[in-house]
Structure formats: C-alpha cells, structure tokens
Design a protein around this motif. Structure first.
Motif: not given
Ligand SMILES: Nc1ncnc2c1ncn2[C@@H]1O[C@H](COP(=O)(O)OP(=O)(O)OP(=O)(O)O)[C@@H](O)[C@H]1O
Ligand SMILES: [Mg+2]
Lengths: 279, 256
Positions: A181-182, A184-188
């Motif tokens: 989720r981390m 995803q939250s940084f847009g990786l």
C-alpha cells in the motif's frame, strides 16, 4: 557480623529477611550460536566408532564395509580418473535441472501469488501434480525427452519445480500488505512494486524453498540415472549395488552427501548476503 | 492545492462505516480528524488518498499541484512502512526511482531531506537499527522527498512513546512553519490534535458522521508555550468524544 554488612547496603525500602536468594534464571535458549567445530567432531566420532566396530568384527564386513574400505574405493575412483567423469555428469544434470526448475518455479509462483486468475487456474494443478512421484513418471519422461540427458534433467526439473512454486507463492502471500500500500501511495509502477517490494519480501521463503528443492534434486538424481546413464554418481551407486560392491556403494553415497553439504553451505552464504536485513 | 471530500459514504459488507462526510483541506492547513476507534478514520484517509473507492461521494483535488511535486498526495503511516531490506537512503530513494530523475539529482534530494530531518548520519543504517522515532523521521524524510502538496497522516505518532512524540511534534511544527504543507492528520491523541490542527473534525461512532468541528486560530508555533489556553478546547473535544463512547457502549449492551 553478617547482619552488620547487609545493613550497610543502601537498599531502597527493602525489608530484610535472613533468607536471600537470587531470582531463578529462566531466560536464554531459542537463539543459535555458531559452534564451528561441532559438526566435524560429530562426523569424525561416528566414523571412528564405525571403523573400530568393523576392525573388531562387531560390524560384519558383509553387512557394512569399514569406512577405510569405502575411502579406498574413493581413492580408486580418483586414481582411475572416473571420479571427475561421474561427478561432472551428475553436477551437470543437477545444475541444469535445478536451475531451470527453480526459475520456472519462481516465475509460476509469482504468477500464482500476483494474479487471481493464475491462482484459480494453476494452484489446483500444482496441488494435484506435486505429490506424484516423479520416479513413476520416468518412462514418460524417457518417451518425451529421450533416453539421453533430456529425461534426466526433466526429472530433476519437475521435482524441483513444485516445491519452488509453493514456497514462492507462500512468500508473496506473506509480504506485508502495508508495504505494498505504501508503494501504491507513492505512485510506484506495478513493476516497481513487484521488483522492489514483493520479490525481496518473498525472498526468505524462496531461499528456504531452495534448501528443500536442492535436496529433492539430489534424491531424484539417483532415480534419473537409473536408466541409460553411463556416468554419474547415481549410476555408479546403482552399478555398485547391483554387484554388491558395498565399499563402492558407500563411497558413492558419501559423494552425494558431500554434494548436499556443499549446496547447503552455498545456500547459507546466499541467505547471509540477501537476508542480512532480517533481525 | 485543496483537497475536497464530498458526501463520502462507504460500506464494508453491508455495514456503513462512513456516512455522508464532507470536508475541505485548504492550502497550508492542517486538519485533524479525531473519533472513537473503528469509526472509519483510516478508511476516510484511504479514500482521500485514492487507495480506496468510496461507495458514494467523491474525493476531489482543486488547484494546480505545486511546482515540482512528484506525488501531491503523500501518506505517512502509523507503522512507518519502511522496507526492512533497504537502508535509510535506499528507502528515500525508492520513491524517487520511478520518476526518471538523474542519479546525481536523486542523491542531492536524498541528502537534502535527510539533512532536514537530522538523519544525515544514519543514511546507511537499516531500519532495524533505528528507534521508532527515527523510523518515523525516515518516513517523513521519504514523504518530503516527493514534495507533497497534501500529507495524509494516519496516527503517525501513535506507535511512539510520549517523549519521542513530543519531539516529533516540535519537528512537525518547525517543518510546517517553514514549508506550509497541508495535511489531513488522523489521531487518537487529543493533545496532538490541539497542538497541530487549525481545525479539528470530530467524528461520531460508527457509522462515522461529522459530529463537530472545532476551529483553533492560535499560530502553531506559539502553541507549545500556550498549552493552558488550549486546555479548554481539548476538554471540549474530549467531552464530545466521551459522550460518543458512552453511547456506543450503551448500544452494544442494548443488542446483547
Ligand atoms: N478492508 C476492510 N474490510 C472490511 N471491513 C473493514 C475494512 N477496513 C476497515 N473495516 C471496518 O471498517 C470500520 C472502520 O475501520 P477504520 O480502520 O477506518 O477505523 P478507524 O477509525 O481508523 O479505527 P482506529 O481508530 O482503530 O484506527 C471498522 O469496523 C473495521 O472493522
Ligand atoms: Mg485507523
């Protein structure tokens, strides 16, 4: 007198009673220290007892040859130059079979771990095929891949493939969801999340899968060399067995054990390098 | 940049978790969200950050992202969410690698954010070697690296002891004074809420509705020295929360 000395100790509000004893220690244990020389000592002691037993006649030579005889067979093998031929043929099959099986296993394991469709479609298949003894399929492999190297490599490949699949997808399932989720939250990107979060997170499980699949590969090596193999440690053992040349048989088994030890040591090194981040 | 939540309603398996929540996070504003456990604060934050889709309502952004912002909506997690196999600088580097930044520039950004969070000496350390407070500072450094417009913080200090929490709160206030980031800050700790929030939104027990909004105009930098004046506000929020908790308690005993 002893009464006086205890008085001197500035104990904070401790009422004094005569009967003092240390708190019983209950910690310790469950942690591994490396005890370097223990393993070789265990080996040597067993060998010494065995040798003594054979020399004294307690162990009959027909039942089990002495270690020195087996060692003699090994020296023979070395002097005739056959050792490298047998080892070379076996190592080739092991390395090719195990590498291909592991790579395919990791790939399929990742698929099962990442995609619902792959999980629904492939996992039952894996569960159904994993318990099938690959030795039983040897005739099929011979028909499919030929009597030469193909069938032998294929046996080891299939044998190592399934445990690797299971270890890999289990590892993927165990990756901390919060880390994903981390990411995803940084847009990786999806690929970055798989490469940088999921694969390293699954690495401990994949490496312990390697330990198991490497041993399975050695077990299957002997089976694979049962048919139509001129050279190979397995072929050597089977030939010795057929002739009841027990010293050669023990020498061959010892070679397999040494291969197993070296592989375990290599995987241990790999774990130290790749998993040094673990607590 | 502004974050607007419009009439957010969300269900999990037939159970309503969030009910018609609307709120706005303005430029440079820290909005604190407090509420009883399980009222849907984390869910609301996930929806705000685009990690989850609400059943009804919308999460909207208005206005352009600031110049050079790589990830306008950036999270800070309660459990830090650091990759244990990457060093401090590796963890910061992770969020820059997908943006096609030249290696030299990336290094410069990493050095800069580590310096701003007083972590320069620990660049090569692995997360397991750091204390909880330092781990959260790494997470803050990582967030700063992508130049966020709005930070979404889900109980960022809850896993820390009270002294470390106090220190990190000072750090956050100093950071805000310098950079004026906006934030949506979820917390259980009312002291954090009155120290950091320009607005405190109190949610009711599940299903989460906006129960009350408390505005605080005192400048953030002065709050540490004027705690006594904040006390009545904190008390007021606490009264509302206690009422909610008591009612939630009664509800459960009615069912039984
Ligand atoms: N993925 C999910 N699936 C099903 N139910 C969920 C899920 N996530 C949260 N819930 C439920 O939704 C409700 C709200 O959860 P949420 O985590 O948003 O609450 P919270 O206010 O953050 O609580 P806390 O203060 O304990 O962190 C809880 O009852 C929880 O059990
Ligand atoms: Mg929560």
């Amino acid at each position: 007198m002893s009464h006086d000395t205890t008085r001197d100790v500035p104990a904070a509000g401790v009422s004094e009673t005569g009967n003092q004893r240390p708190v019983p220690f209950r910690g310790g244990g469950f942690v591994h220290r490396s005890l370097g020389p223990v393993a070789p000592i265990v080996f040597l002691v067993i060998l010494a007892i065995w040798e003594l037993g054979s020399r004294s006649g307690f162990i009959s030579a027909i039942a089990l040859p002495a270690p020195s005889e087996a060692f003699g067979a090994l020296v023979d093998l070395f002097q005739t130059g056959m050792l490298w031929k047998h080892l070379g043929a076996s190592l080739y099959r092991l390395i090719v079979g195990w590498t291909l099986g592991s790579l395919l296993g990791i790939a399929v394991g990742l698929f099962i771990g990442l995609f619902s469709l792959a999980r629904a479609g492939l996992l039952p298949l894996v569960s159904a095929l994993f318990p099938v003894p690959k030795i039983a399929l040897l005739p099929l492999f011979i028909i499919w891949f030929g009597i030469g190297e193909g069938s032998k490599v294929a046996t080891i490949l299939f044998g190592t493939f399934f445990p690797t699949v299971i270890a890999t997808y289990g590892g993927v399932d165990n990756v901390d969801r919060n880390l994903i989720r981390m990411g995803q939250s940084f847009g990786l990107s999806w690929l970055s999340i798989v490469r940088k979060i999921i694969v390293p997170g699954a690495m401990p499980a994949i490496l312990s899968g390697f330990r198991i699949s490497a041993s399975i590969a050695i077990v299957l090596l002997v089976a694979a060399e049962m048919i139509g193999a001129e050279f190979g440690v397995g072929a050597y053992i089977l030939m010795a067995g057929a002739l009841f040349a027990l010293d050669q048989l023990i020498a061959g088994v010892a070679l397999l054990s040494v291969i197993g030890l070296i592989i375990a040591w290599l995987i241990g090194k790999l774990e130290k390098r790749l998993l040094s981040w673990r607590t | 940049m502004q974050l607007l939540l419009r009439n957010i309603t969300h269900h999990y398996g037939g159970r309503t978790v969030l009910d018609d929540i609307s709120l706005t996070v303005d430029d440079g504003e820290i909005v604190c969200i407090v509420g009883p456990s399980g009222c849907g604060k984390s869910t609301l934050l996930r929806i705000a950050g685009g990690l989850e889709k609400p059943d009804q309502g919308q999460a909207l952004l208005s206005g352009p992202a600031p110049e050079g912002s790589l990830n306008p909506l950036t999270y800070i997690f309660q459990d830090f969410a650091l990759l244990p196999w990457r060093s401090v600088e590796g963890n910061v580097s992770l969020v820059l690698e997908d943006h096609g930044i030249a290696a030299a520039e990336r290094k410069a950004i990493i050095a800069d954010v580590l310096a701003r969070t007083n972590l320069s000496d620990f660049a090569k350390a692995l997360p397991r070697q750091l204390s909880g407070g330092m781990k959260q500072r790494v997470a803050i450094a990582r967030a700063l690296a992508v130049k966020p417009a709005i930070m979404l913080m889900d109980e960022p200090l809850s896993a820390l002891d009270s002294q470390t929490r106090e220190l990190l709160m000072d750090d956050l206030v100093a950071l805000w004074t310098r950079e004026r980031f906006s934030a949506c800050y979820v917390t259980h700790n009312l002291n954090e809420a009155v120290r950091l929030g320009s607005r405190i939104i109190v949610l009711s027990r599940r299903p989460g509705r906006i129960r009350d909004v408390v505005e605080i105009d005192m400048p953030l930098a002065e709050r540490a020295d004027r705690l006594a004046e904040l006390e009545p506000l904190q008390r007021r929020v606490w009264e509302i929360m206690r009422e909610e908790a008591r009612e939630a308690d009664r509800e459960i005993s009615d069912v039984a």
